[in-house]
Design a protein around this motif. Sequence first.
Motif, PDB file in Angstrom:
ATOM      1  N   LEU A  14      -8.624  52.331  48.596  1.00  0.00           N
ATOM      2  CA  LEU A  14      -9.579  51.976  47.555  1.00  0.00           C
ATOM      3  C   LEU A  14     -10.017  50.100  47.133  1.00  0.00           C
ATOM      4  CD1 LEU A  14      -6.873  53.959  45.259  1.00  0.00           C
ATOM      5  CD2 LEU A  14      -9.410  54.281  45.512  1.00  0.00           C
ATOM      6  N   PHE A  15      -9.208  49.488  48.394  1.00  0.00           N
ATOM      7  CA  PHE A  15      -9.389  47.715  48.860  1.00  0.00           C
ATOM      8  C   PHE A  15      -9.605  47.710  49.354  1.00  0.00           C
ATOM      9  CE2 PHE A  15      -4.676  49.265  45.521  1.00  0.00           C
ATOM     10  CZ  PHE A  15      -5.914  48.667  44.759  1.00  0.00           C
ATOM     11  N   GLY A  16     -10.478  48.616  50.566  1.00  0.00           N
ATOM     12  CA  GLY A  16     -10.804  48.312  51.771  1.00  0.00           C
ATOM     13  C   GLY A  16      -9.489  47.069  53.311  1.00  0.00           C
ATOM     14  N   PRO A  17     -10.652  46.433  53.583  1.00  0.00           N
ATOM     15  CA  PRO A  17     -11.619  45.180  53.099  1.00  0.00           C
ATOM     16  C   PRO A  17     -13.061  46.164  53.082  1.00  0.00           C
ATOM     17  CG  PRO A  17     -10.645  44.473  54.920  1.00  0.00           C
ATOM     18  CD  PRO A  17     -10.154  45.368  54.380  1.00  0.00           C
ATOM     19  N   TYR A  18     -13.987  46.218  52.679  1.00  0.00           N
ATOM     20  CA  TYR A  18     -15.616  46.430  53.154  1.00  0.00           C
ATOM     21  C   TYR A  18     -16.468  46.398  52.252  1.00  0.00           C
ATOM     22  CZ  TYR A  18     -14.808  49.991  48.992  1.00  0.00           C
ATOM     23  OH  TYR A  18     -15.027  50.197  47.831  1.00  0.00           O
ATOM     24  N   ASP A  19     -17.493  46.734  52.386  1.00  0.00           N
ATOM     25  CA  ASP A  19     -18.616  45.688  51.801  1.00  0.00           C
ATOM     26  C   ASP A  19     -19.260  46.421  50.226  1.00  0.00           C
ATOM     27  OD1 ASP A  19     -18.977  44.622  54.760  1.00  0.00           O
ATOM     28  OD2 ASP A  19     -20.612  46.261  54.649  1.00  0.00           O
ATOM     29  N   LEU A  34     -13.878  62.056  52.833  1.00  0.00           N
ATOM     30  CA  LEU A  34     -12.970  61.205  51.053  1.00  0.00           C
ATOM     31  C   LEU A  34     -12.854  59.827  51.325  1.00  0.00           C
ATOM     32  CD1 LEU A  34     -11.537  62.455  48.664  1.00  0.00           C
ATOM     33  CD2 LEU A  34      -9.637  61.947  50.527  1.00  0.00           C
ATOM     34  N   VAL A  35     -13.615  59.092  51.860  1.00  0.00           N
ATOM     35  CA  VAL A  35     -13.287  57.982  51.959  1.00  0.00           C
ATOM     36  C   VAL A  35     -14.880  57.859  51.289  1.00  0.00           C
ATOM     37  CG1 VAL A  35     -12.956  55.638  53.155  1.00  0.00           C
ATOM     38  CG2 VAL A  35     -11.180  57.277  53.785  1.00  0.00           C
ATOM     39  N   GLU A  36     -15.768  58.478  52.301  1.00  0.00           N
ATOM     40  CA  GLU A  36     -17.362  57.695  51.822  1.00  0.00           C
ATOM     41  C   GLU A  36     -17.393  58.072  50.069  1.00  0.00           C
ATOM     42  OE1 GLU A  36     -19.338  59.597  54.126  1.00  0.00           O
ATOM     43  OE2 GLU A  36     -19.295  58.325  55.663  1.00  0.00           O
ATOM     44  N   ASP A  37     -16.568  59.520  49.770  1.00  0.00           N
ATOM     45  CA  ASP A  37     -16.937  59.990  48.344  1.00  0.00           C
ATOM     46  C   ASP A  37     -16.271  58.630  47.142  1.00  0.00           C
ATOM     47  OD1 ASP A  37     -17.975  61.898  49.142  1.00  0.00           O
ATOM     48  OD2 ASP A  37     -16.424  63.384  48.896  1.00  0.00           O
ATOM     49  N   VAL A  38     -14.856  58.843  47.666  1.00  0.00           N
ATOM     50  CA  VAL A  38     -14.019  57.748  46.908  1.00  0.00           C
ATOM     51  C   VAL A  38     -15.766  56.480  46.066  1.00  0.00           C
ATOM     52  CG1 VAL A  38     -12.406  56.243  46.745  1.00  0.00           C
ATOM     53  CG2 VAL A  38     -12.385  58.750  47.247  1.00  0.00           C
ATOM     54  N   ARG A  39     -15.392  55.818  47.499  1.00  0.00           N
ATOM     55  CA  ARG A  39     -16.316  54.039  47.407  1.00  0.00           C
ATOM     56  C   ARG A  39     -17.650  54.809  46.475  1.00  0.00           C
ATOM     57  NH1 ARG A  39     -14.234  51.751  53.401  1.00  0.00           N
ATOM     58  NH2 ARG A  39     -12.425  51.923  52.585  1.00  0.00           N
ATOM     59  N   GLU A  40     -18.182  55.487  47.239  1.00  0.00           N
ATOM     60  CA  GLU A  40     -19.128  55.883  46.405  1.00  0.00           C
ATOM     61  C   GLU A  40     -19.311  55.972  44.632  1.00  0.00           C
ATOM     62  OE1 GLU A  40     -23.407  59.146  46.729  1.00  0.00           O
ATOM     63  OE2 GLU A  40     -21.171  59.294  47.815  1.00  0.00           O
ATOM     64  N   LEU A  41     -18.317  56.910  44.152  1.00  0.00           N
ATOM     65  CA  LEU A  41     -17.779  56.888  42.829  1.00  0.00           C
ATOM     66  C   LEU A  41     -17.228  55.664  42.248  1.00  0.00           C
ATOM     67  CD1 LEU A  41     -17.860  59.072  40.527  1.00  0.00           C
ATOM     68  CD2 LEU A  41     -14.895  58.876  41.646  1.00  0.00           C
TER      69      LEU A  41
END
Length: 655
Positions: free
Chosen positions: A354-359, A320-327
Amino acid sequence: MDKTQDGLLRRPLYLFDLPPEILSSLALKPDAGLVEDAPTESTPSGAQSLGPASPENILGSQACSLCGMAFVTVQEQKEHLKTDLHYYNLKQKLNGLKPVSEAEFEKLVEENDVSISGSDTSDNEEEEDEPSRKETTLSALLKKQASLADKRNPGDADKDGEPKAKRRGTGKPPLLWFSSPKLPDRTYFGIYRAMFTAGELDKEDAIVEAIKQRQLPPISMPKAAKDGMAVPPAYDGRHIFLCMIGGGHFAAMVVCLAPKQSKHGSIGPLNREAVVLAHKTFHRYTTRRKQGGSQSANDNAKGAAHSAGSSLRRYNEQALVEDVRELLQDWKALIDTSDLLFIRATGSTNRRTLFGPYDDQVLRPNDARIRGFPFSTRRATQNELMRSFIELTRLKVREIQPEAAPLPTDEASKPAKPKADSKPAPPKLTEEEEAALFHTTQIQAMIRRSKLPALLSYLTTNSLSPNFLFQPADSQQNHHAPTALHLAASQNSAPLVTGLLTRAKADPTTLSSEGKTPFDLAGDRATRDAFRVARAELGETTWDWDAARVPAPLKREEAEQRAERERKAADREEEQRRRAEEERLRVEGPRVDDTGNSNRKKKAVNLLSGGAPKTAEERRVEEARGLTAEQRVRLERERRARAAEERIKRLQGGG
């Protein structure tokens, strides 16, 4: 009200598409609460405080006194009664604690990392586990609070016993109210404060001007693709981004603020058809059913589990995290150019998604455009996002009652007469009255379920008299059966009558409002015998049994012997009837005429004689009337045996 005013009240009005006559006459209500002191905490709800700090008193019953909230529409009030906040405050009240505001409740949920999501009424959602999950989640939150309260330093509480960090702030109302000469007296337009920027809210003169600058001409655009992904990389027009995530559900939408060109002239539909630039929903199984909370929250609290379900939930959380960030990355051009970002993300796990932090992070928690939904929301779905968009942009029309002036001290002066259509507020109940209502509900429920041990324990634990009078006394049920003994007798519950008389020492001489004793309400011999047996066991000096209208005492052995005799007599009668029926079947066989239709002539005779024929179900009920449970089972077994014999004979005759 003239025709112009009536048309304005019936027509839906939207912030970005107001008629010129409204736009030119709009003015901020003087006491709209624009320049209040800064709130101690934000209020992410569409409800307004009902306390003294409220800037206006709204007419009508669209309010929840328990949670201290008022609502713009009746539908919002109904939805609030199903929310976790309302259920939580109900439990707080039962435990003798103070209710919390919505902001405080959100903080409690976030601190405990408990995933509590509302329900959606769409048909494509499975709702079987919602009630039980809600109950267990709230119970878990209450248990967590109880354990924290035990460990809390007494010095952390103020003189009222409430934690210093949890003091409720007045806050600012979510709606700004505007007047217009096109509206009736004391009727105003309401617009959500969240639709304006901080700079526009600083000055009263800038509000109306900001509304005029938000007017957009209708546009004509093709619909978005069905999957919501085929969207342009950027859009020059004004638009907003809406997003909800919680409980494994994610929904996002980008909506154009300009109205869609209507083909029906100036009169459009009830809800404006919005131009959706992009939309997408995800759902992953991440929530532990009937236990509440996400799998990651459970792992952090108790350590990693090793079941198949836990492994699947961990995988789904990461997916779910990957799908949301990709969208979000695909929609980056639209998000960066959005006027406002309305986001609902409860819990640390959802906020990190939603807010990470991430690249290559898209959303930033310090973005000034971010807003919370200023009203109650349900499960994250596309329909809920569209409902929220319409709620945000549509103007509210409400009549606001001005604050009542204090009455003059001179007794000769007459106070102002209330409106003819206004109803007086119900009197506020005292703590004793509320406790009496609660005890009445609990006792009556235990009597109807024949829970004698629980009833006796409840009376003892709460130091209640066995002759406790049910409240309110003027209700139909309590008028007929005002005490536990009255209700038990009317329910024909002999064990409860015996227990209340012999163990709880209930008074059988108490009269109802109809002048009836508990014995007068007994409807069968077993219940009446329970009173007579109690008279024999308690003695003649305990109560005035003649005043209670209880007949002569009866020993328990005699009552049991008579009941046994009656049971045996009923068994003999049933045995004789069964044998007679078997003999008739053996001699005559089934009653079937030449056409093969059974009992047709008999039914015709009954109809001609004026009596309607009884159905098979009615005959079975009549045969079983007055029998014990064991006798009913025996009768049903014999009935099936006769039916089987009848089928065998028909097969033999046909062969």
